[in-house]
Write a protein that holds these residues in place. Structure first.
Motif, PDB file in Angstrom:
ATOM      1  N   GLU A  38       4.887  -2.606   8.645  1.00 15.36           N
ATOM      2  CA  GLU A  38       4.306  -1.385   8.078  1.00 15.36           C
ATOM      3  C   GLU A  38       4.044  -1.553   6.592  1.00 15.36           C
ATOM      4  N   GLN A  39       5.027  -2.188   5.903  1.00 16.34           N
ATOM      5  CA  GLN A  39       4.834  -2.427   4.471  1.00 16.34           C
ATOM      6  C   GLN A  39       3.647  -3.350   4.227  1.00 16.34           C
ATOM      7  N   ALA A  40       3.528  -4.419   5.018  1.00 24.85           N
ATOM      8  CA  ALA A  40       2.415  -5.359   4.831  1.00 24.85           C
ATOM      9  C   ALA A  40       1.091  -4.691   5.191  1.00 24.85           C
ATOM     10  N   LEU A  41       1.098  -3.834   6.218  1.00 27.95           N
ATOM     11  CA  LEU A  41      -0.136  -3.131   6.574  1.00 27.95           C
ATOM     12  C   LEU A  41      -0.547  -2.168   5.464  1.00 27.95           C
ATOM     13  N   ASN A  42       0.464  -1.508   4.903  1.00 24.68           N
ATOM     14  CA  ASN A  42       0.131  -0.611   3.767  1.00 24.68           C
ATOM     15  C   ASN A  42      -0.430  -1.402   2.586  1.00 24.68           C
ATOM     16  N   LYS A  43       0.215  -2.543   2.346  1.00 25.47           N
ATOM     17  CA  LYS A  43      -0.256  -3.381   1.226  1.00 25.47           C
ATOM     18  C   LYS A  43      -1.660  -3.893   1.502  1.00 25.47           C
ATOM     19  N   LEU A  44      -1.935  -4.263   2.754  1.00 28.07           N
ATOM     20  CA  LEU A  44      -3.278  -4.717   3.100  1.00 28.07           C
ATOM     21  C   LEU A  44      -4.287  -3.591   2.959  1.00 28.07           C
TER      22      LEU A  44
END
Length: 451
Positions: free
Chosen positions: A155-161
């Motif tokens: 979720e964090q990486a998706l938000n960052k993306l």
């Protein structure tokens, strides 16, 4: 005397004076003998029509009807050394009484603390099983934590993306705005330069426009750099997102490997526990086999193993026991040719060893000293002596068998068959025919069926 001459001497000579004459005259004794002979012939003729019970004889032995009531031998389940006898021949023992005590002779069972040490091994392995169970539970919790951590990281990486994609979009808009500003600045500079050449604007105004043009060019380059940086952030965020799954799969595989290793160790420990429990049970049961017990109440008839300190093998016979309560029966053998003549329920007369008897085989009702029985069972296959075995029990309608009769006594059995005339039996014996197969009841039934 011969009546040759017509002149008779009768009346002149007494013939009874001559011995030869007296011998020719029939006497009353001769007539008596003739009458006796006629009576004998008449009695013999009547005798031929008297009823005769067909039979055949066979030797047997008194036994018990039920297998558990027959004499038996007590065996040793384990090998050992005789240490103490508790009975002697002729003693009466109750079921469960101790007959003798044996000690161990195998070295793997000689440890006096074998049961306790085996029990400690079982406890240790049970604790090992529990530790593996706790380890498996911890690894399952670790798997849950890894899955949750992987979800949060994704979720964090998706938000960052998503942020990087939005930054790229924002920087693209800013770049387009800077391009428009640069185009406007170039046009303003060109008009200012034209006005300067025409003398309508001063050099200061021209230089100010040049500065603004340079500033627009710098902002455009900065916007391009920022857009490229945002695009790099998108690529980095994508790589990080893919790396999260790869890292999670690596950690998941490692934890699963540790978990399955723990499961394998747990199963091995459980198998060891089961084996140790089995050994402990075997040792416990074996320890109870040092005392040989009586399987049932009865009399000790013979000690097969004797002495103190002698070793006995596994399954060796120790003593023989005669059960206290038993139902008598006679075990007798008949030839195959006589098998069709015998059925379950047929009557048998017995002459037991030690009981005097007067036997008329053809007239059992006139016999004295015999005892009645009924066929209880017939073997369906021949025994080792190529004869069929019969089990005969006491006839409830007859006089009971002697109370003093014991198992092993001899018995002479007389199987009673059909009632036939004496002449028929003599004719059958002279011709070598077997006794009648059908009973009178069956003959009557067959006649009725024919009618």
């Amino acid at each position: 005397m011969l009546n040759i001459s017509k002149n008779s001497v009768k009346g002149y000579i007494n013939p009874f004076l001559f011995d030869s004459y007296r011998m020719t005259i029939p006497s009353d004794q001769s007539r008596k003998r003739v009458r006796v002979l006629l009576y004998i012939l008449l009695a013999g003729f009547v005798f031929l029509f008297l009823p005769w019970t067909q039979n055949f004889r066979s030797q047997g032995m008194v036994t018990a009807l039920k297998p558990e009531h027959r004499p038996q031998t007590v065996h040793s389940v384990i090998p050992g050394r005789i240490e103490k006898w508790y009975v002697q021949e002729g003693d009466f023992v109750q079921q469960g009484d101790t007959i003798l005590f044996i000690s161990e002779i195998k070295d793997q069972y000689m440890d006096p603390e074998l049961l306790e040490r085996t029990r400690l091994q079982v406890n240790a392995k049970e604790l090992s099983v529990k530790s593996y169970e706790e380890k498996i539970k911890a690894q399952e919790r670790q798997l849950q934590a890894l899955a949750e951590n992987n979800r949060l990281r994704k979720e964090q990486a998706l938000n960052k993306l998503q942020q990087a994609n939005l930054s790229v979009e924002s920087d693209s808009i800013m770049l387009e705005a800077e391009k428009v500003n640069l185009t406007v600045a170039e046009r303003q500079y060109e008009r200012m330069e034209t006005l300067y050449n025409e003398g309508l604007k001063s050099l200061t105004d021209l230089e100010a426009r040049r500065i603004k043009l340079q500033e627009s060019q710098a902002k455009k380059i900065s916007a391009e750099n920022k857009l490229l940086s945002s695009r790099n952030d998108v690529i980095t965020a994508t790589i990080e997102l893919n790396a999260i799954d790869n890292d999670f799969q690596d950690k998941l595989a490692k934890v699963n490997s540790d978990k399955f290793s723990a499961l394998s160790n747990q199963y091995d420990a459980e198998a060891t526990v089961t084996k140790l429990r089995n050994e402990l049970s075997n040792y416990t049961v074996r320890s109870g086999m040092y005392y040989v017990l009586a399987p049932q109440s009865g009399y000790v008839t013979r000690a097969i193993q004797v002495g103190i300190g002698e070793t006995i093998k596994e399954g060796a016979e120790i003593v023989s026991i005669m059960p206290q309560n038993y139902s008598l029966a006679v075990e007798m053998y008949i030839d195959p040719i006589d098998l069709p003549l015998v059925k379950v329920g047929n009557k048998i007369r017995f002459i037991f060893d030690g009981w005097p008897a007067i036997v008329f085989s053809g007239w059992p009702q006139l016999s004295n000293g015999t005892f009645g029985g009924r066929v209880y069972a017939i073997d369906n296959f021949t025994s080792a002596n190529n004869q069929y075995r019969l089990l005969v029990v006491p006839d409830p309608d007859e006089e009971p068998w002697p109370e003093a009769l014991r198992i092993g006594s001899g018995a002479d059995g007389i199987a009673l068959l059909n009632d036939v005339p004496v002449w028929y039996e003599i004719w059958r014996q002279m011709n070598g025919f077997p006794p009648d197969y059908y009973t009178l009841k069956e003959v009557r039934e067959m006649k009725n069926q024919k009618k």
